[in-house]
Enzyme design. Structure first.
Site, PDB file in Angstrom:
ATOM      1  N   GLY A 149      51.658  -9.558 -27.621  1.00 10.83           N
ATOM      2  CA  GLY A 149      53.028  -9.444 -27.165  1.00 10.83           C
ATOM      3  C   GLY A 149      53.977  -9.364 -28.343  1.00 10.83           C
ATOM      4  O   GLY A 149      53.620  -9.696 -29.477  1.00 10.83           O
ATOM      5  N   CYS A 150      55.210  -8.947 -28.090  1.00 12.55           N
ATOM      6  CA  CYS A 150      56.179  -8.765 -29.177  1.00 12.55           C
ATOM      7  C   CYS A 150      56.578 -10.092 -29.808  1.00 12.55           C
ATOM      8  O   CYS A 150      56.520 -10.249 -31.032  1.00 12.55           O
ATOM      9  CB  CYS A 150      57.399  -8.000 -28.670  1.00 12.55           C
ATOM     10  SG  CYS A 150      58.160  -8.691 -27.178  1.00 12.55           S
ATOM     11  N   PHE A 151      56.978 -11.069 -29.000  1.00 11.03           N
ATOM     12  CA  PHE A 151      57.350 -12.369 -29.552  1.00 11.03           C
ATOM     13  C   PHE A 151      56.177 -13.034 -30.284  1.00 11.03           C
ATOM     14  O   PHE A 151      56.352 -13.539 -31.398  1.00 11.03           O
ATOM     15  CB  PHE A 151      57.870 -13.298 -28.456  1.00 11.03           C
ATOM     16  CG  PHE A 151      59.249 -12.975 -27.964  1.00 11.03           C
ATOM     17  CD1 PHE A 151      60.324 -12.918 -28.834  1.00 11.03           C
ATOM     18  CD2 PHE A 151      59.486 -12.747 -26.615  1.00 11.03           C
ATOM     19  CE1 PHE A 151      61.613 -12.631 -28.376  1.00 11.03           C
ATOM     20  CE2 PHE A 151      60.760 -12.454 -26.151  1.00 11.03           C
ATOM     21  CZ  PHE A 151      61.829 -12.401 -27.028  1.00 11.03           C
ATOM     22  N   PRO A 152      54.965 -13.065 -29.693  1.00 15.92           N
ATOM     23  CA  PRO A 152      53.841 -13.678 -30.396  1.00 15.92           C
ATOM     24  C   PRO A 152      53.524 -13.021 -31.736  1.00 15.92           C
ATOM     25  O   PRO A 152      53.121 -13.703 -32.681  1.00 15.92           O
ATOM     26  CB  PRO A 152      52.685 -13.523 -29.405  1.00 15.92           C
ATOM     27  CG  PRO A 152      53.348 -13.539 -28.070  1.00 15.92           C
ATOM     28  CD  PRO A 152      54.615 -12.763 -28.285  1.00 15.92           C
ATOM     29  N   THR A 153      53.706 -11.692 -31.842  1.00 18.83           N
ATOM     30  CA  THR A 153      53.409 -11.029 -33.115  1.00 18.83           C
ATOM     31  C   THR A 153      54.229 -11.628 -34.245  1.00 18.83           C
ATOM     32  O   THR A 153      53.696 -12.034 -35.281  1.00 18.83           O
ATOM     33  CB  THR A 153      53.671  -9.517 -33.010  1.00 18.83           C
ATOM     34  OG1 THR A 153      52.743  -8.938 -32.083  1.00 18.83           O
ATOM     35  CG2 THR A 153      53.494  -8.842 -34.366  1.00 18.83           C
TER      36      THR A 153
END
Length: 346
Positions: A149-153
């Site tokens: 996901g974008c936030f986890p990256t």
């Protein structure tokens, strides 16, 4: 030439996949699907692609399109990818899924946070989490990669060196992220309309955001023990970008310079992670349109805390660019193929 299919090509991540892959020297896009736009030319929905592709959208009928491509990107909504991913994988195809359906290794956690039963648990066990900076060797051997996901990256890349070396208290992570509106997808939503977002800045999904267990899963793997994080996302009145600020208590006395040396050692050979010099910090405008993740940090010696800041383009390193990076690794291409985009300013 690798034949590639994009399932779910009418959203922002789908259009970014088209944009990136059109410049990839080893790839040819052979099929793009969209249920609500089937029959329309891709360039009619995305005029910036006019003259670059003549493809039209098709319906996602796995048995019908399976022979049209050897590699499939799944850019479908959460819970909508399960069946098609399983079909393509079991049919011997390579797949990169950009939804959350194959990221969380414990199906019970997935079902708790997404409210949907995981019907393909055997295939789930075969998926590899697609963060190249951490799992490159596993991605190279995989046929199914779950794109992060974008936030986890941004969060995981910021935390990884500290957690790996055990330099911080794993019970002290606070992750504060700000995202542009494209992170919510290309859909009609009053809360995302111009008048609601412009000149506004707000937190949302406090303590309930679905990317929380994904961050916890990966940080726990690195730390070697269960980890919980306080994660709060915010909505910025901009189109693209995620700025993430991570706070954690250090377990010893370290200087900013010492930790920057660690980060440079960890990411020194990574083509898409840029560790900034002391006193410099990431800005989303400096990664826009690129696959870079910029990282900066500062030790607060007064409180014994380290503050790490990361910036990514949520549609590129946070989604489609990272998916292409994973495809490159899986299929033996140069890892940077199709991704050497200079960030766009202003």
């Amino acid at each position: 030439m690798l034949k590639v299919g994009i399932c779910g090509g009418s959203g922002y991540t789908g259009s970014e996949l088209v944009r990136i892959l059109l410049s990839h020297p080893g790839v040819r896009i052979t099929v793009i699907t969209s249920e609500r736009s089937r029959g329309r030319r891709v360039s009619s929905l995305f005029p910036h692609l006019e003259g670059l592709t003549g493809l039209s959208y098709e319906s996602l009928i796995p048995g019908k399109i399976i022979k049209k491509a050897d590699f499939f990107f799944m850019a479908l909504p959460h819970a909508a990818s399960q069946e098609a991913v399983s079909f393509f994988y079991k049919s011997g195809k390579h797949v990169c899924d950009l939804s959350a359906d194959y990221r969380l290794k414990d199906p019970r956690v997935y079902e708790t946070w997404y409210g949907v039963r995981h019907e393909h648990r055997t295939v789930l066990k075969r998926s590899v989490y697609g963060l190249p900076e951490v799992y490159r060797s596993r991605i190279r051997r995989a046929r199914l990669v779950a794109n992060p996901g974008c936030f986890p990256t941004g969060a995981i890349l910021g935390i990884y060196p500290l957690a790996k070396k055990g330099l911080v208290d794993p019970d002290s992570f606070v992750v504060d992220s700000k995202s542009g509106t494209s992170g919510a997808g290309r859909k009609a939503d009053t809360s995302l309309s111009f008048c609601e977002v412009n000149e506004s800045f707000r937190a949302y999904a406090i303590a309930t955001h679905r990317h929380t267990p994904e961050i916890e899963q990966e940080v726990s793997r690195v730390a070697g023990r269960p980890v919980r994080v306080d994660f709060t996302p915010h909505l910025l009145p901009v189109n693209r970008g995620i700025l993430t600020t991570i706070y954690s208590r250090l377990t010893g006395k370290y200087t900013t310079e010492e930790l920057l040396i660690l980060y440079r050692k960890t990411f020194g050979k990574e083509p898409f992670v840029r560790v900034l010099d002391e006193g410099r910090f990431p800005d989303i405008r400096n990664v826009r349109g690129s696959n870079f993740c910029d990282v900066g940090l500062k030790v607060n010696e007064r409180t014994g805390t380290v503050i790490v800041v990361t910036a990514i383009d949520n549609l590129v390193k946070g989604a489609s660019g990272q998916a292409v990076q994973n495809m490159n690794i899986m299929m033996g291409f140069e890892e940077t193929s199709g991704l050497n985009h200079t960030p766009a300013l202003p």
